[in-house]
Design a protein around this motif. Sequence first.
Motif, mmCIF file in Angstrom:
data_model
loop_
_atom_site.group_PDB
_atom_site.id
_atom_site.type_symbol
_atom_site.label_atom_id
_atom_site.label_comp_id
_atom_site.label_asym_id
_atom_site.label_seq_id
_atom_site.Cartn_x
_atom_site.Cartn_y
_atom_site.Cartn_z
ATOM 1 N N HIS A 198 9.562 -0.409 47.672
ATOM 2 C CA HIS A 198 9.363 -0.385 49.124
ATOM 3 C C HIS A 198 10.689 -0.209 49.846
ATOM 4 O O HIS A 198 11.602 -1.026 49.729
ATOM 5 N N ASN A 199 10.794 0.886 50.594
ATOM 6 C CA ASN A 199 11.974 1.218 51.398
ATOM 7 C C ASN A 199 13.251 1.356 50.564
ATOM 8 O O ASN A 199 14.348 1.409 51.107
ATOM 9 N N GLY A 200 13.116 1.379 49.242
ATOM 10 C CA GLY A 200 14.308 1.460 48.393
ATOM 11 C C GLY A 200 15.062 0.144 48.327
ATOM 12 O O GLY A 200 16.258 0.128 47.985
ATOM 13 N N ASP A 201 14.374 -0.979 48.627
ATOM 14 C CA ASP A 201 15.049 -2.277 48.666
ATOM 15 C C ASP A 201 15.635 -2.658 47.307
ATOM 16 O O ASP A 201 16.742 -3.217 47.231
ATOM 17 N N LEU A 202 14.898 -2.378 46.226
ATOM 18 C CA LEU A 202 15.404 -2.705 44.889
ATOM 19 C C LEU A 202 16.582 -1.810 44.528
ATOM 20 O O LEU A 202 17.578 -2.276 43.969
ATOM 21 N N ALA A 203 16.465 -0.524 44.859
ATOM 22 C CA ALA A 203 17.558 0.416 44.565
ATOM 23 C C ALA A 203 18.842 -0.006 45.254
ATOM 24 O O ALA A 203 19.941 0.106 44.687
ATOM 25 N N SER A 204 18.714 -0.525 46.478
ATOM 26 C CA SER A 204 19.901 -0.903 47.246
ATOM 27 C C SER A 204 20.640 -2.077 46.618
ATOM 28 O O SER A 204 21.813 -2.321 46.937
ATOM 29 N N GLN A 205 19.963 -2.807 45.713
ATOM 30 C CA GLN A 205 20.588 -3.944 45.043
ATOM 31 C C GLN A 205 21.245 -3.559 43.717
ATOM 32 O O GLN A 205 21.868 -4.388 43.059
ATOM 33 N N GLY A 206 21.091 -2.300 43.323
ATOM 34 C CA GLY A 206 21.620 -1.863 42.038
ATOM 35 C C GLY A 206 23.016 -1.286 42.127
ATOM 36 O O GLY A 206 23.622 -1.197 43.198
ATOM 37 N N ASP A 244 19.290 -1.486 33.154
ATOM 38 C CA ASP A 244 18.761 -2.413 34.148
ATOM 39 C C ASP A 244 17.930 -1.628 35.156
ATOM 40 O O ASP A 244 18.395 -0.619 35.678
ATOM 41 N N PRO A 245 16.696 -2.064 35.445
ATOM 42 C CA PRO A 245 15.822 -1.279 36.338
ATOM 43 C C PRO A 245 16.387 -1.068 37.736
ATOM 44 O O PRO A 245 16.223 0.009 38.312
ATOM 45 N N LYS A 246 17.049 -2.084 38.300
ATOM 46 C CA LYS A 246 17.645 -1.903 39.632
ATOM 47 C C LYS A 246 18.757 -0.852 39.588
ATOM 48 O O LYS A 246 18.872 -0.021 40.492
ATOM 49 N N ASP A 247 19.549 -0.895 38.520
ATOM 50 C CA ASP A 247 20.590 0.117 38.367
ATOM 51 C C ASP A 247 19.965 1.488 38.134
ATOM 52 O O ASP A 247 20.494 2.509 38.588
ATOM 53 N N GLY A 248 18.823 1.501 37.432
ATOM 54 C CA GLY A 248 18.108 2.759 37.224
ATOM 55 C C GLY A 248 17.644 3.349 38.542
ATOM 56 O O GLY A 248 17.778 4.553 38.783
ATOM 57 N N LEU A 249 17.105 2.502 39.419
ATOM 58 C CA LEU A 249 16.653 2.961 40.739
ATOM 59 C C LEU A 249 17.819 3.473 41.568
ATOM 60 O O LEU A 249 17.744 4.550 42.170
ATOM 61 N N TYR A 250 18.889 2.697 41.623
ATOM 62 C CA TYR A 250 20.075 3.103 42.388
ATOM 63 C C TYR A 250 20.605 4.433 41.870
ATOM 64 O O TYR A 250 20.846 5.372 42.645
ATOM 65 N N THR A 251 20.766 4.513 40.557
ATOM 66 C CA THR A 251 21.367 5.703 39.944
ATOM 67 C C THR A 251 20.477 6.919 40.116
ATOM 68 O O THR A 251 20.964 8.017 40.429
#
Length: 346
Positions: A198-206, A244-251
């Motif tokens: 949602h809104n890239g919230d997890l990605a922003s933490q990676g 790491d999934p958050k790092d995967g989303l960010y990357t």
Amino acid sequence: MKTTYSIIGGMAGSSMDGLDLSHVIFKKENTGWRYQLGKCETIPYDKETYDALKVAEALSQTEKETLDRQFGEWIGEKIKVFSSDIEKIDLVGLHGHTVIHQPDNKISWQLGKGEVIAKTINLPTITEFRNEDILNGGQGAPLVPFGDFTLFVKYDACLNLGGITNISVRKNQTAWDICPCNQVLNFFANKFGHPYDHNGDLASQGELDKDFYSRISQIDYFKQPPPKSLPNNFISTHILDAADPKDGLYTYCKIVSEQIANSVTKEPPGSMLITGGGAFNGFLISSLKNELNEWDIEVPEPKVVNFKESLIFAFLALKRLRNEINVLATVTGASKDTSSGVIHLP
């Protein structure tokens, strides 16, 4: 010939979030076609349907044919409910769930059997929009650009952030699939028990996963020039997991943004319309704006973001009904433009 049509468009996209349905009124005017987007709905797959489509690629030919009919019945029943309060419908245009897309082998198969749908809803139904183009040496994809160039005339480029990211560029009427998008982002979000980020919230933490970034960036497809298109199973054979999934989303948001920017380096900057589920991912859009700082990026109203593809498949069906061109050789690499789609009568 008629100048006003009432059409239902449907899209079973590669994001696997359900069936998008749109009711559209098209009117032919002196300046071209105009549309009025009416009732729209995304109908989620029940668990049985979702699970069947998820493994469809691995099924035997006989099992695929059975699923083709079953999914056609499912689609037909959903369209009947969706259209029950719509007074008049001329036809239905539908893009089913892609189970095979191998243009080099002259085959592309979208599940959701058209003749079953037509009989279920008792309306003319047009499906199989890719095959005529493939027989003429084209990729059979992407198909949406014809609608982009005809219905969204004020934009220099139209970018769709769906299961797969694709772009239409007006200048030379070209288009191509760039890379997987929500297919990968949803994969990582699922690891947290979420259907999407949602809104890239997890990605922003990676943080940047350099190994993952390096492996993905080296995929040969990204270096190929258009015309080119991606099959749904591309991620199962090419996209590797991150530590790491958050790092995967960010990357992967960074990768998508860079691949989009790389794909338009030779195009003069202008106005770009962004639609598809990824348009709601604030982190992805922010990353994209950084990469495309010379472009004027516009995210339209949510209805257009969510239902532009089903709207356009309604339009492709209209053009096929009129036996007019709806797939462009400049987009697909075919030997000629075609009027594609199989008309199924009830």
